[in-house]
Structures are given as C-alpha cells and as structure tokens.
Design a protein around this motif. Sequence first.
Motif, PDB file in Angstrom:
ATOM      1  N   LEU A  43     -51.636  -5.617   2.730  1.00  0.00           N
ATOM      2  CA  LEU A  43     -52.634  -6.507   3.321  1.00  0.00           C
ATOM      3  C   LEU A  43     -52.800  -6.298   4.823  1.00  0.00           C
ATOM      4  N   GLY A  44     -52.003  -5.406   5.397  1.00  0.00           N
ATOM      5  CA  GLY A  44     -52.109  -5.120   6.820  1.00  0.00           C
ATOM      6  C   GLY A  44     -51.580  -6.234   7.711  1.00  0.00           C
ATOM      7  N   LEU A  45     -50.648  -7.003   7.205  1.00  0.00           N
ATOM      8  CA  LEU A  45     -50.073  -8.103   7.989  1.00  0.00           C
ATOM      9  C   LEU A  45     -49.043  -7.565   8.981  1.00  0.00           C
ATOM     10  N   ARG A  46     -49.018  -8.152  10.148  1.00  0.00           N
ATOM     11  CA  ARG A  46     -48.052  -7.755  11.161  1.00  0.00           C
ATOM     12  C   ARG A  46     -46.971  -8.839  11.287  1.00  0.00           C
ATOM     13  N   GLY A  47     -45.824  -8.432  11.825  1.00  0.00           N
ATOM     14  CA  GLY A  47     -44.750  -9.392  12.053  1.00  0.00           C
ATOM     15  C   GLY A  47     -43.839  -9.598  10.849  1.00  0.00           C
ATOM     16  N   VAL A  48     -43.986  -8.748   9.847  1.00  0.00           N
ATOM     17  CA  VAL A  48     -43.160  -8.892   8.652  1.00  0.00           C
ATOM     18  C   VAL A  48     -42.222  -7.680   8.531  1.00  0.00           C
ATOM     19  N   GLU A  49     -42.016  -6.981   9.620  1.00  0.00           N
ATOM     20  CA  GLU A  49     -41.149  -5.807   9.604  1.00  0.00           C
ATOM     21  C   GLU A  49     -39.694  -6.164   9.280  1.00  0.00           C
ATOM     22  N   TRP A  50     -39.330  -7.401   9.505  1.00  0.00           N
ATOM     23  CA  TRP A  50     -37.970  -7.863   9.242  1.00  0.00           C
ATOM     24  C   TRP A  50     -37.601  -7.749   7.764  1.00  0.00           C
ATOM     25  N   THR A  51     -38.587  -7.687   6.883  1.00  0.00           N
ATOM     26  CA  THR A  51     -38.289  -7.625   5.442  1.00  0.00           C
ATOM     27  C   THR A  51     -37.509  -6.364   5.089  1.00  0.00           C
ATOM     28  N   PHE A  52     -37.758  -5.287   5.815  1.00  0.00           N
ATOM     29  CA  PHE A  52     -37.041  -4.043   5.518  1.00  0.00           C
ATOM     30  C   PHE A  52     -35.569  -4.162   5.908  1.00  0.00           C
ATOM     31  N   GLU A  53     -35.299  -4.855   7.007  1.00  0.00           N
ATOM     32  CA  GLU A  53     -33.914  -5.067   7.409  1.00  0.00           C
ATOM     33  C   GLU A  53     -33.202  -5.991   6.415  1.00  0.00           C
ATOM     34  N   VAL A  54     -33.869  -7.038   5.980  1.00  0.00           N
ATOM     35  CA  VAL A  54     -33.284  -7.952   4.997  1.00  0.00           C
ATOM     36  C   VAL A  54     -33.021  -7.218   3.687  1.00  0.00           C
ATOM     37  N   GLY A 121     -19.024  -6.173  14.929  1.00  0.00           N
ATOM     38  CA  GLY A 121     -19.494  -7.349  14.202  1.00  0.00           C
ATOM     39  C   GLY A 121     -20.428  -8.257  14.965  1.00  0.00           C
ATOM     40  N   LEU A 122     -20.270  -8.350  16.268  1.00  0.00           N
ATOM     41  CA  LEU A 122     -21.117  -9.252  17.038  1.00  0.00           C
ATOM     42  C   LEU A 122     -22.330  -8.559  17.654  1.00  0.00           C
ATOM     43  N   ALA A 123     -22.403  -7.237  17.533  1.00  0.00           N
ATOM     44  CA  ALA A 123     -23.588  -6.521  18.021  1.00  0.00           C
ATOM     45  C   ALA A 123     -24.780  -6.919  17.143  1.00  0.00           C
ATOM     46  N   ARG A 129     -31.853  -9.391  14.920  1.00  0.00           N
ATOM     47  CA  ARG A 129     -30.809  -9.682  15.897  1.00  0.00           C
ATOM     48  C   ARG A 129     -29.671 -10.509  15.287  1.00  0.00           C
ATOM     49  N   LEU A 130     -29.422 -10.293  13.984  1.00  0.00           N
ATOM     50  CA  LEU A 130     -28.286 -10.923  13.312  1.00  0.00           C
ATOM     51  C   LEU A 130     -27.018 -10.206  13.739  1.00  0.00           C
ATOM     52  N   PRO A 131     -25.875 -10.872  13.676  1.00  0.00           N
ATOM     53  CA  PRO A 131     -24.645 -10.133  13.964  1.00  0.00           C
ATOM     54  C   PRO A 131     -24.426  -9.057  12.900  1.00  0.00           C
ATOM     55  N   ARG A 132     -24.023  -7.882  13.325  1.00  0.00           N
ATOM     56  CA  ARG A 132     -23.821  -6.776  12.381  1.00  0.00           C
ATOM     57  C   ARG A 132     -22.728  -7.070  11.357  1.00  0.00           C
ATOM     58  N   LEU A 133     -22.063  -8.165  11.536  1.00  0.00           N
ATOM     59  CA  LEU A 133     -21.061  -8.594  10.575  1.00  0.00           C
ATOM     60  C   LEU A 133     -21.673  -8.729   9.175  1.00  0.00           C
ATOM     61  N   VAL A 134     -22.972  -9.054   9.113  1.00  0.00           N
ATOM     62  CA  VAL A 134     -23.628  -9.164   7.795  1.00  0.00           C
ATOM     63  C   VAL A 134     -23.671  -7.816   7.080  1.00  0.00           C
ATOM     64  N   GLN A 135     -23.500  -6.728   7.824  1.00  0.00           N
ATOM     65  CA  GLN A 135     -23.489  -5.403   7.221  1.00  0.00           C
ATOM     66  C   GLN A 135     -22.081  -4.906   6.905  1.00  0.00           C
ATOM     67  N   SER A 136     -21.073  -5.419   7.589  1.00  0.00           N
ATOM     68  CA  SER A 136     -19.711  -4.959   7.327  1.00  0.00           C
ATOM     69  C   SER A 136     -18.924  -5.899   6.419  1.00  0.00           C
TER      70      SER A 136
END
Length: 164
Positions: A43-54, A121-123, A129-136
């Motif tokens: 749909l060409g929406l902007r501001g939803v780039e965070w979905t790829f990180e989630v 973890g806190l980076a 801008r979530l803490p990288r702890l969610v990835q480790s």
Amino acid sequence: MPLPTPPDPLVLNGLRWLATGVAVLSFAVMILAILLGIAARYLGLRGVEWTFEVAAISFLWVSFFGVILAELNRENVALTLVTDRLHGRAAQVLAILGGLAVLWLAGALLFSGLAFAQKTGLAPTPVLRLPRLVQSLPLVGFTLGVLVITLARLVALLRQGAGR
C-alpha cells in the motif's frame, strides 16, 4: 535388547508448557509483523519499517524455543546408527556419556550467551531502539532448557539403571 527409554520426568511438563507458550506467541507476533510489513509495502505506507525488526526478533524466539519443543518431543534429528545396535550396560554408558557431553556444550553455550548478553544487552536495536537483550535472551533460554532436559533425562536414566 536395547535399553528402553525412560519416560520424561514430570518436571519437563512445565518446561513443555512454557516453551509452547513462548513459541506460539512468538510465531503469532512474527506472522502478524510479516503480514503488516507486506501490506504496508504493497500500500506504500511509510513508518512501518519496524515490522521487519519485530519479525526478525520473533524468528529468533520461535527458532530457539521450537528446538526445545522438538527435543522434549524427541523429534530432534539424531544419528543413531551406533546406539541402536547397543544393548544393556553399553547402551546406558553411551547414553550417559552423550548426556554429559550435551551438558558440557550447553554450559559453554550458556556461559557464552550470558557474556554476550552482558556486553551487548543494553545496546539498542537499529529501528525500535529496544535493548539487544531481546535478541540474546532466546539463546540463554534455549541453553537453560537444554540443560534442564538433559539433567532430568540423565537422572531418569541413572534411576532406571539403578533399578535393574
């Protein structure tokens, strides 16, 4: 006659419920994030780039906790060419040695995962801008799960052998 596999101790039922809940919730979040990202792009929406990180973070949780579930259900891939031919005491000794090797490897992986979490973890993550702890944390949870499963099964195996 091969050594029969002892039933899993009841303590693993709690781990099964926890791993199932985490995996299912993570899978739902991942699918929703992917679908939202697809729709936004279409749909060409902007501001939803965070979905790829989630979606990427959720994938880590699904993967690691899915492996815990596979192990709990004894559905992990295993090369049993040698172990299937062993019987009695030899089968038990090899199972114990294999369990001890898994404990050592999981302990080393846990130590490494905790060290990584402590350093990074806190980076913040790049987009949300979530803490990288969610990835480790999925790695730490996975190794703790493997340690619990292996310890519980080793105890059951030793009790089975002692009862013979």
